[in-house]
Design an enzyme around this catalytic site. Structure first.
Site, short mmCIF file in Angstrom:
data_model
loop_
_atom_site.label_atom_id
_atom_site.label_comp_id
_atom_site.label_asym_id
_atom_site.label_seq_id
_atom_site.Cartn_x
_atom_site.Cartn_y
_atom_site.Cartn_z
CG MET A 29 10.30 6.51 -4.66
SD MET A 29 9.58 4.86 -4.71
CE MET A 29 9.33 4.57 -2.97
CG ASP A 141 16.18 -2.10 -4.33
OD1 ASP A 141 17.31 -2.60 -4.49
OD2 ASP A 141 16.01 -0.94 -3.91
#
Length: 710
Positions: A29, A141
């Protein structure tokens, strides 16, 4: 320059504030750099979103909103978020820079951790997750790569609530929020992540800390994901020797069915603390205990381990005793020796010694004048007749009298010194006692009232010398309704005896019943949801043949279901009937026109009409013939049935002129055919022998009727 993918933007000043120093890591990301905050002169970790994600406005908005939410967390185990911004297309996040490494690095070095150390690390991770869950944030996560271990031993959790893009290094499956080795079954099935999802991931991570490997492994991501969905996590004790209580922790946290897991990180944290207390003797903290507050309110001590109260009392006492001990004991006067010379030097020297001692610098005692005792000329102290003045006996008697007087004076002064010492000692004790009373003696430690009923809390407070008063009620996900949730001040703080302790009772979990939103407008739905602390989000608008535009068609949470505060209910809204384009089929075969219009969604009405110009079976006209309509709207087509048919009149036997007249009046053209023209007759007066078409048949108006004569 695309900072998110560049390896060498070192020295660049981002947003006029952050000077990039070095590349730290690159993920799916964002890219993370070490940077210096030039305004505050401190090191920060600068996370810069990848350019392709920064171009997605929805993703950026989510990134910013969740970063702001994480910045509000105050748990010591959460990586602090300092700032967020954008500079020339580079969307960044400034975070606390941790001098250390990731938990993954620790596992690579050590393989696995012992039970006690693994549970201690899990405590820190769950403390951070619990703070997030209380704030309504789901991490999504949880994995060793997102747990940082500082060089000072502190454990901190990073990357709260931020979506992951696909990354080969982190084994993240596109379309899923989470890493496949730690993803919960419900996330793998595409369902919304909840605090129980974080509990599952934390349980998988605890399994890995204990055994050195994850419970579900396979050659592909798909195999691992299916294992999460289909297979239970085995007890970690099958891999390494562990107490049964540790197995219970892992198996409860990693139950495939969410409702069988710990409700959130708070519940998991409480279970781990209880287990540690049972197997390694780690004392349980007081509920809601804040280590920072405990440190602040600890008894202050000097370098020798003495409290300030004790040091103050000791100083007063030492000072008073020191002044008494400054008084040196007087040396007794020397007794005159009977063998001394009869001169007066002995007495003079004795007087000189006393005078010298009394005037010694630093002495705290003073004698105003040398002591002397006078006797009458004729008597001694014992009543005996005084020796003649100036004789040896007289001098000896005077010396003895002076020595006796000095001894009596010393005895009196010794008693005075003892009395003074005792007085000063008592005074010091009084001062110390008063200092203790006014300093800390009147202050008592507040008792813990947590998890008690209001009546029990008030009784315990009264037994401890305090008054407990109600401070209202608040919702709690962890404390049963009707029990004390928190107190002000908290347990263990020091207050004057008789002071008030305010307690707040738990109202239990904050839950709201979802209302029926289907059939309501979005504005009406928001009015219903606002007092229930819910958020109504329009996912999409779709055409619907039966529900008018603006009304809600579906809702993501069923009406009547109980949900937490700030639950998002996603709705689908009707756009009304879908407009359909109308095609003109004039001049085309009627059967084709009917099929095409019906397939488009219209209702077709067919009318027939004679036409001399349009062939039978062809559309003469259509209404409407253009524009737009809606499904099931009516469209009329006029289909030609050909020319109009009329009955052919019977003219057989009629003279030709009359036959022609009858047929023309009926609408026909007339053709006269003479079978024997060679006779030269004009035929006008002959009679019709036959006709085609025959009398009584139908023939189109205007068509020709052949009459036959001979």
């Amino acid at each position: 320059m695309d900072l998110s993918v560049s390896d060498a933007p070192v020295g660049r000043l981002l947003d006029g504030r952050y000077r990039i120093e070095a590349l730290l890591a690159r993920g799916g990301m964002a890219t993370v750099y070490k940077a210096t905050d030039t305004r505050l002169d401190r090191a920060v970790a600068l996370k810069i979103m990848h350019a392709e994600l920064a171009a997605d406005d929805d993703f950026v908005a989510r990134f910013i909103n969740e970063a702001r939410a994480v910045a509000q967390l105050s748990d010591p185990n959460v990586v602090n978020v300092f700032d967020q911004g954008e500079d020339d297309g580079a969307v960044y996040l400034a975070m606390e820079y941790i001098h250390g490494r990731t938990l993954r690095d620790v596992l690579h070095e050590r393989g696995r951790l012992g039970a006690d150390l693994a549970l201690e690390v899990a405590e820190s991770v769950l403390s951070a997750l619990a703070a997030a869950h209380r704030a309504g944030i789901v991490h999504r996560d949880v994995k060793p790569e997102n747990v940082l271990v500082g060089n000072d031993g502190r454990v901190k959790v990073a990357d709260f609530g931020l979506a992951r893009a696909n990354s080969t290094s982190s084994k993240t499956t596109r379309g899923l929020l989470g890493t496949v080795s730690y993803i919960s079954p419900e996330q793998a099935l595409g369902e919304r992540a909840t605090p129980r999802s974080d509990v599952y991931s934390a349980g998988i991570m605890l399994y890995e800390l204990l055994t050195g490997k994850t419970p579900h492994e396979g050659p592909t991501d798909f195999v691992v994901v299916r294992s999460h969905i289909d297979d239970d996590v085995p007890p970690p004790s099958e891999a390494v020797p562990l107490p049964p209580a540790v197995d219970d922790l892992v198996l409860t946290a990693t139950a495939r069915e969410p409702r069988k897991r710990y409700a959130d990180a708070d519940a998991f944290l409480a279970a781990i603390r209880s287990t540690r207390a049972a197997i390694v003797g780690v004392p349980l903290p007081e509920p809601e205990d804040d280590p920072d507050l405990t440190e602040v309110h600890a008894e202050p001590r000097d370098s020798a381990g003495v409290s300030l109260d004790e040091a103050l009392a000791g100083t007063v006492l030492a000072g008073q005793v020191g002044r008494v001990n400054d008084v040196e004991p007087r040396r007794p006067a020397a007794e005159p020796d009977e063998d001394e010379d009869e001169t007066g030097d002995d007495v003079a020297q004795a007087d000189a010694r006393w005078d010298g001692e009394e005037s010694r610098p630093g002495s705290t005692r003073r004698i105003d004048a040398p002591l002397s005792i006078r006797f009458t000329e004729d008597e001694t102290e014992d009543g005996e007749k005084a020796p003649p003045p100036g004789s040896r006996a007289a001098r000896q008697a005077e010396a003895r009298a002076r020595a006796t007087s000095h001894r009596r004076t010393e005895q009196t002064r010794g008693r005075r010194g003892l009395y003074l010492f005792l007085f000063v000692l008592l005074l010091a004790i009084g001062v110390a006692t008063a200092a203790w009373w006014y300093g800390s003696g009147r202050w008592e430690s507040t008792p813990s009232l947590l998890d008690l009923t209001a009546e029990q809390a008030e009784t315990r407070a009264e037994d401890s010398g305090f008054d407990a008063v109600s401070g209202g009620e608040e919702f709690s996900e962890t404390v049963e309704a009707g029990l004390v949730l928190r107190t002000e001040p908290g347990p263990g703080e020091r207050l004057l005896g008789g002071s008030e302790i305010t307690y707040v009772l738990s109202r239990g979990p904050e839950r709201y019943v979802v209302p029926e939103l289907v059939g309501q407008t979005v504005a009406q739905a928001n009015e219903l949801a606002e007092p229930l602390a819910m958020t109504v989000t329009v996912e999409e608008e779709v055409f619907h043949d039966e529900v008018e535009a603006g009304l809600i068609l579906t809702q993501s949470v069923e009406a009547g279901e109980e949900v937490r505060r700030d639950t998002e209910v996603v709705v689908t809204v009707s756009r009304g009937q879908e407009p359909l384009d109308i095609e003109d089929f004039t001049g085309q075969p009627a059967d084709q026109a009917q099929a095409a219009l019906a397939e488009a969604g219209f209702r077709v009405v067919t009318e027939e009409q004679n036409s001399d110009d349009v062939e039978a079976g062809v559309v003469i006209s259509q209404d409407p013939a253009s524009g737009t309509g809606f499904r099931n709207d009516e469209i009329t087509i006029v289909v030609s049935s050909g020319p109009e048919l009329i009955e052919v009149p019977n003219v057989r036997g009629e003279r030709v002129e009359r036959a022609e007249e009858i047929l023309r009046e009926a609408g026909f053209e007339v053709e006269v055919e003479d079978l024997f023209p060679e006779f030269g007759s004009d035929g006008r007066g002959d009679r019709v022998q036959n006709q085609e078409p025959a009398a009584g048949e139908q023939a189109p108006r205007g068509s020709t009727v052949r009459i036959i004569i001979f």
